[in-house]
Write an enzyme that holds these catalytic residues in place. Structure first.
Site, PDB file in Angstrom:
ATOM      1  N   LYS A  22       0.828  -1.213   0.000  1.00 35.55           N
ATOM      2  CA  LYS A  22       0.000   0.000   0.000  1.00 35.55           C
ATOM      3  C   LYS A  22       0.862   1.263   0.000  1.00 35.55           C
ATOM      4  CE  LYS A  22      -1.672   1.589   4.063  1.00 35.55           C
ATOM      5  NZ  LYS A  22      -1.483   3.019   4.364  1.00 35.55           N
ATOM      6  N   ASN A  23       1.803   1.357   0.935  1.00 30.76           N
ATOM      7  CA  ASN A  23       2.541   2.617   1.085  1.00 30.76           C
ATOM      8  C   ASN A  23       3.454   2.902  -0.104  1.00 30.76           C
ATOM      9  OD1 ASN A  23       1.253   3.052   3.464  1.00 30.76           O
ATOM     10  ND2 ASN A  23       2.991   2.521   4.785  1.00 30.76           N
ATOM     11  N   ARG A  93      -3.660  10.926   5.273  1.00 30.73           N
ATOM     12  CA  ARG A  93      -2.591  11.887   5.438  1.00 30.73           C
ATOM     13  C   ARG A  93      -1.575  11.857   4.293  1.00 30.73           C
ATOM     14  NH1 ARG A  93       2.051  12.416   7.664  1.00 30.73           N
ATOM     15  NH2 ARG A  93       2.429  14.288   8.891  1.00 30.73           N
ATOM     16  N   CYS A 117      -3.925  13.093  13.949  1.00 28.88           N
ATOM     17  CA  CYS A 117      -4.618  11.877  13.541  1.00 28.88           C
ATOM     18  C   CYS A 117      -4.558  10.936  14.718  1.00 28.88           C
ATOM     19  CB  CYS A 117      -3.988  11.270  12.297  1.00 28.88           C
ATOM     20  SG  CYS A 117      -2.445  10.465  12.639  1.00 28.88           S
ATOM     21  N   ARG A 122       1.670  14.133  14.169  1.00 32.69           N
ATOM     22  CA  ARG A 122       2.162  13.970  12.792  1.00 32.69           C
ATOM     23  C   ARG A 122       2.254  15.274  12.004  1.00 32.69           C
ATOM     24  NH1 ARG A 122      -0.267   8.339  10.540  1.00 32.69           N
ATOM     25  NH2 ARG A 122       1.637   8.330   9.352  1.00 32.69           N
ATOM     26  N   PRO A 123       3.188  16.139  12.389  1.00 31.54           N
ATOM     27  CA  PRO A 123       3.365  17.402  11.661  1.00 31.54           C
ATOM     28  C   PRO A 123       3.984  17.178  10.281  1.00 31.54           C
ATOM     29  CG  PRO A 123       5.093  17.144  13.301  1.00 31.54           C
ATOM     30  CD  PRO A 123       4.169  15.975  13.478  1.00 31.54           C
ATOM     31  N   ILE A 124       3.975  18.232   9.446  1.00 31.94           N
ATOM     32  CA  ILE A 124       4.646  18.130   8.133  1.00 31.94           C
ATOM     33  C   ILE A 124       5.727  19.206   7.990  1.00 31.94           C
ATOM     34  CG2 ILE A 124       2.759  16.987   6.891  1.00 31.94           C
ATOM     35  CD1 ILE A 124       2.155  19.816   5.653  1.00 31.94           C
ATOM     36  N   ASP A 125       6.231  19.673   9.148  1.00 36.93           N
ATOM     37  CA  ASP A 125       7.239  20.741   9.104  1.00 36.93           C
ATOM     38  C   ASP A 125       8.454  20.363   8.266  1.00 36.93           C
ATOM     39  OD1 ASP A 125       7.562  18.880  11.332  1.00 36.93           O
ATOM     40  OD2 ASP A 125       9.373  20.017  11.797  1.00 36.93           O
ATOM     41  N   GLN A 126       8.855  19.116   8.305  1.00 36.94           N
ATOM     42  CA  GLN A 126      10.053  18.705   7.564  1.00 36.94           C
ATOM     43  C   GLN A 126       9.806  18.680   6.055  1.00 36.94           C
ATOM     44  OE1 GLN A 126      13.191  18.196   9.051  1.00 36.94           O
ATOM     45  NE2 GLN A 126      11.966  19.211  10.628  1.00 36.94           N
ATOM     46  N   ASP A 305       4.766   0.123  12.065  1.00 38.52           N
ATOM     47  CA  ASP A 305       3.548  -0.460  11.491  1.00 38.52           C
ATOM     48  C   ASP A 305       3.381  -1.945  11.833  1.00 38.52           C
ATOM     49  OD1 ASP A 305       2.855   1.964  10.449  1.00 38.52           O
ATOM     50  OD2 ASP A 305       3.296   1.476   8.360  1.00 38.52           O
ATOM     51  N   ILE A 327       8.439   5.959  17.422  1.00 43.62           N
ATOM     52  CA  ILE A 327       8.144   6.766  16.218  1.00 43.62           C
ATOM     53  C   ILE A 327       6.924   7.667  16.430  1.00 43.62           C
ATOM     54  CG2 ILE A 327       7.728   6.714  13.712  1.00 43.62           C
ATOM     55  CD1 ILE A 327      10.400   5.433  14.413  1.00 43.62           C
ATOM     56  N   ARG A 397      -8.522  -0.058   4.920  1.00 42.90           N
ATOM     57  CA  ARG A 397      -7.554   0.906   4.370  1.00 42.90           C
ATOM     58  C   ARG A 397      -6.280   0.193   3.945  1.00 42.90           C
ATOM     59  NH1 ARG A 397      -6.205   5.936   7.934  1.00 42.90           N
ATOM     60  NH2 ARG A 397      -4.919   6.176   6.077  1.00 42.90           N
TER      61      ARG A 397
HETATM   62  C1  UD1 Z   1       4.828   6.563   6.751  1.00 43.10           C
HETATM   63  C2  UD1 Z   1       3.878   5.416   6.495  1.00 43.10           C
HETATM   64  C3  UD1 Z   1       3.280   4.945   7.810  1.00 43.10           C
HETATM   65  C4  UD1 Z   1       4.363   4.622   8.809  1.00 43.10           C
HETATM   66  C5  UD1 Z   1       5.357   5.779   8.951  1.00 43.10           C
HETATM   67  C6  UD1 Z   1       6.562   5.450   9.819  1.00 43.10           C
HETATM   68  C7  UD1 Z   1       3.067   5.895   4.266  1.00 43.10           C
HETATM   69  C8  UD1 Z   1       1.947   6.328   3.387  1.00 43.10           C
HETATM   70  N1  UD1 Z   1       2.841   5.883   5.586  1.00 43.10           N
HETATM   71  O1  UD1 Z   1       4.058   7.626   7.290  1.00 43.10           O
HETATM   72  O2  UD1 Z   1       2.472   3.801   7.552  1.00 43.10           O
HETATM   73  O3  UD1 Z   1       3.789   4.370  10.070  1.00 43.10           O
HETATM   74  O4  UD1 Z   1       5.849   6.161   7.658  1.00 43.10           O
HETATM   75  O5  UD1 Z   1       7.242   4.364   9.310  1.00 43.10           O
HETATM   76  O6  UD1 Z   1       4.132   5.517   3.789  1.00 43.10           O
HETATM   77  N2  UD1 Z   1       7.485  13.943  11.504  1.00 43.10           N
HETATM   78  C9  UD1 Z   1       7.782  15.246  11.861  1.00 43.10           C
HETATM   79  N3  UD1 Z   1       7.763  16.213  10.884  1.00 43.10           N
HETATM   80  C10 UD1 Z   1       7.478  15.937   9.595  1.00 43.10           C
HETATM   81  C11 UD1 Z   1       7.184  14.605   9.233  1.00 43.10           C
HETATM   82  C12 UD1 Z   1       7.199  13.633  10.215  1.00 43.10           C
HETATM   83  O7  UD1 Z   1       8.044  15.537  13.019  1.00 43.10           O
HETATM   84  O8  UD1 Z   1       7.495  16.858   8.767  1.00 43.10           O
HETATM   85  C13 UD1 Z   1       7.499  12.883  12.525  1.00 43.10           C
HETATM   86  C14 UD1 Z   1       6.138  12.203  12.685  1.00 43.10           C
HETATM   87  O9  UD1 Z   1       5.298  12.920  13.554  1.00 43.10           O
HETATM   88  C15 UD1 Z   1       6.544  10.870  13.239  1.00 43.10           C
HETATM   89  C16 UD1 Z   1       7.896  10.594  12.550  1.00 43.10           C
HETATM   90  O10 UD1 Z   1       8.340  11.849  12.080  1.00 43.10           O
HETATM   91  O11 UD1 Z   1       6.751  10.945  14.624  1.00 43.10           O
HETATM   92  C17 UD1 Z   1       7.826   9.627  11.390  1.00 43.10           C
HETATM   93  O12 UD1 Z   1       6.791  10.040  10.500  1.00 43.10           O
HETATM   94  P1  UD1 Z   1       6.883   9.789   8.934  1.00 43.10           P
HETATM   95  O13 UD1 Z   1       8.014   8.871   8.652  1.00 43.10           O
HETATM   96  O14 UD1 Z   1       6.829  11.083   8.240  1.00 43.10           O
HETATM   97  O15 UD1 Z   1       5.531   9.013   8.650  1.00 43.10           O
HETATM   98  P2  UD1 Z   1       4.660   9.096   7.351  1.00 43.10           P
HETATM   99  O16 UD1 Z   1       5.516   9.316   6.161  1.00 43.10           O
HETATM  100  O17 UD1 Z   1       3.515   9.998   7.592  1.00 43.10           O
END
Ligand code: UD1
Length: 421
Positions: A22-23, A93, A117, A122-126, A305, A327, A397
């Site tokens: 899926k991912n 997301r 969520c 789960r921010p997207i700052d990065q 996961d 995580i 899902r």
């Molecule tokens: C992806 C997977 C999800 C899996 C996760 C971790 C997909 C579609 N989803 O989610 O199933 O559980 O990887 O292996 O592939 N973070 C920040 N800032 C950011 C982005 C992330 O602080 O800008 C933090 C998140 O809150 C979290 C950690 O980084 O604590 C890892 O998140 P991330 O690897 O980004 O997960 P996803 O890509 O959303």
């Protein structure tokens, strides 16, 4: 709303073919936005998340056809809204990963902020900082991120935290930037490698995917792709636990063994036999499961996961196990439900102490997120009596027809359509 009903205690036996990941598929769907040419994705799992991404692509102006094989024609995107709306982003997301390709290909886009969520903030700052390092101008307004850049420029960026989606988003953007980009402390997950493989098929110049530093030499334009999705390491891991806890004997056809080292290591430590065969991996459950300690980590560490599923294995173990989640901050929502089924689990901060062996008994339980739901199905397989799992849409899902597959292996599992939530 559907529910899954399980009568526990059957031993699983037979073969099951692992579906596409899926991912990996979701991100390759996004990559189709990087070009004007049509693309084709094969071996796609039939899942609601994939449907959500297809709907988003259609909303953006793509022609999308098929399910197991998806044909994507992005010709209409230039005249479309260049926007990922709140309704689709809040449903899934991963929708935010259209940001990189849209910005790189069309010079602007608008994407709803995902918000919290079930499994944490789960921010997207990065994602945003990485795109900024490539020259994106970013404004946050009315719950949306507006991104602009006439043409992205290659740049250097060191991620503060290892993020799979962030790495993928910035990597796709850099593929069409002018000049070379260097991304450090990137995620090394197989889904990052899969995306890099597809981007290279499209004509991108990428090196280092699978290591913690990726270099990308931007190109002016990319071509369409034809790609078969890699098998799903998490689905395979979930089925492996199902075989292990039922003292079963199951061949996981096409299991991506090379992506499963951490899971296999923990299964073997618990006494489970994992035999790599020509067609996949054979998993044989032991008479006695040993306790294990597991801590989730970015790949190649133990996948978050798989945390909820491995917890069910430890419930069946002869002794105390410790499971630590590093995580996500709120990913123990399956614990109260597992305890209602007779589990003895105590959460302290980001660790869970599991005192096995627990005699599980069937109960009515509620799925809270995707992998939590999978753990409830697994618990139902070993519980005495009947387990009813509600809110099955979480399961749909990420697991295609799980009840049919488990039934084929001998489990007594059925889906009841239209039950109450
Ligand atoms: C992806 C997977 C999800 C899996 C996760 C971790 C997909 C579609 N989803 O989610 O199933 O559980 O990887 O292996 O592939 N973070 C920040 N800032 C950011 C982005 C992330 O602080 O800008 C933090 C998140 O809150 C979290 C950690 O980084 O604590 C890892 O998140 P991330 O690897 O980004 O997960 P996803 O890509 O959303």
């Amino acid at each position: 709303m559907d529910k899954i009903v399980i009568e526990g205690r059957a031993r699983l036996k037979g073969r099951v073919r692992i579906h596409g990941a899926k991912n990996a598929a979701l991100l390759v769907q996004c990559a189709a936005l990087l070009t004007d040419a049509p693309s084709r994705l094969r071996h796609v799992p039939k899942l609601s998340d994939i449907g959500t991404m297809s709907r988003l692509l259609e909303y953006l102006g793509c022609g999308v056809e098929g399910d197991r094989t998806i044909a994507i024609d992005p010709a209409g995107v230039a005249a479309g809204p260049l926007e990922a709306p709140y309704d689709l982003v809040k449903t899934m997301r991963a929708s935010v990963t259209v940001m990189g390709p849209l910005l790189a290909r069309y010079g602007r886009c608008r994407v709803s902020l995902p918000g919290g969520c079930a499994i944490g903030a789960r921010p997207i700052d990065q994602h945003l900082k990485g795109l900024e390092a490539l020259g994106a101008k970013i404004t946050l307004r009315h719950g949306y991120v507006d991104l602009k850049a006439r043409r992205l420029k290659g740049g250097s960026f060191v991620f503060d935290t290892v993020t799979v989606g962030g790495t993928q988003n910035v990597m796709m953007a850099a593929a069409l930037a002018r000049g070379t980009s260097r991304l450090e402390n990137v995620a090394r997950e197989p889904e990052v490698m899969e995306l890099a493989t597809v981007l290279v098929k499209m004509g991108a110049r990428i090196s280092g995917a699978g290591t913690s530093v990726i270099e990308i030499e931007g190109v002016d334009a990319l071509e369409g792709f034809d790609h078969a999705v890699v098998p799903d390491r998490i689905e395979a891991g979930t089925m492996a636990v199902a075989a292990a806890i039922t003292r079963g004997d199951v061949l996981l056809e096409d299991a991506p063994v090379d992506h499963m080292h951490a899971t296999i290591a923990k299964l073997e430590e618990a006494g489970v036999t994992c035999q790599v065969e020509r067609d996949g991996m054979r998993v044989i459950g032991p008479d006695e499961i040993k306790p294990i300690d597991v801590s989730t980590r970015p790949y190649p560490g133990f996948a978050t996961d798989m945390q909820a599923q491995i917890m069910v294995l430890t419930l069946c173990a002869q002794g105390q196990s410790l499971i630590t989640e590093t995580i996500f901050e709120n990913r123990f929502m399956h614990v109260p439900e597992l305890n209602r089924m007779g589990g003895d689990i105590t959460v302290q901060g980001n660790s869970a102490v599991v005192r096995g062996p627990c005699k599980l008994s069937g109960a009515e339980v509620m799925a809270t997120d995707l992998r939590a739901s999978a753990s409830l199905v697994l618990a139902g397989l070993v519980a005495e009596g009947k387990t009813e799992i509600r809110r099955v849409y979480h399961l749909d899902r990420g697991y295609e027809a799980i009840e049919k597959r488990l039934r084929k292996l001998g489990a007594n599992v059925r889906r009841v359509r239209g039950g109450k939530a």
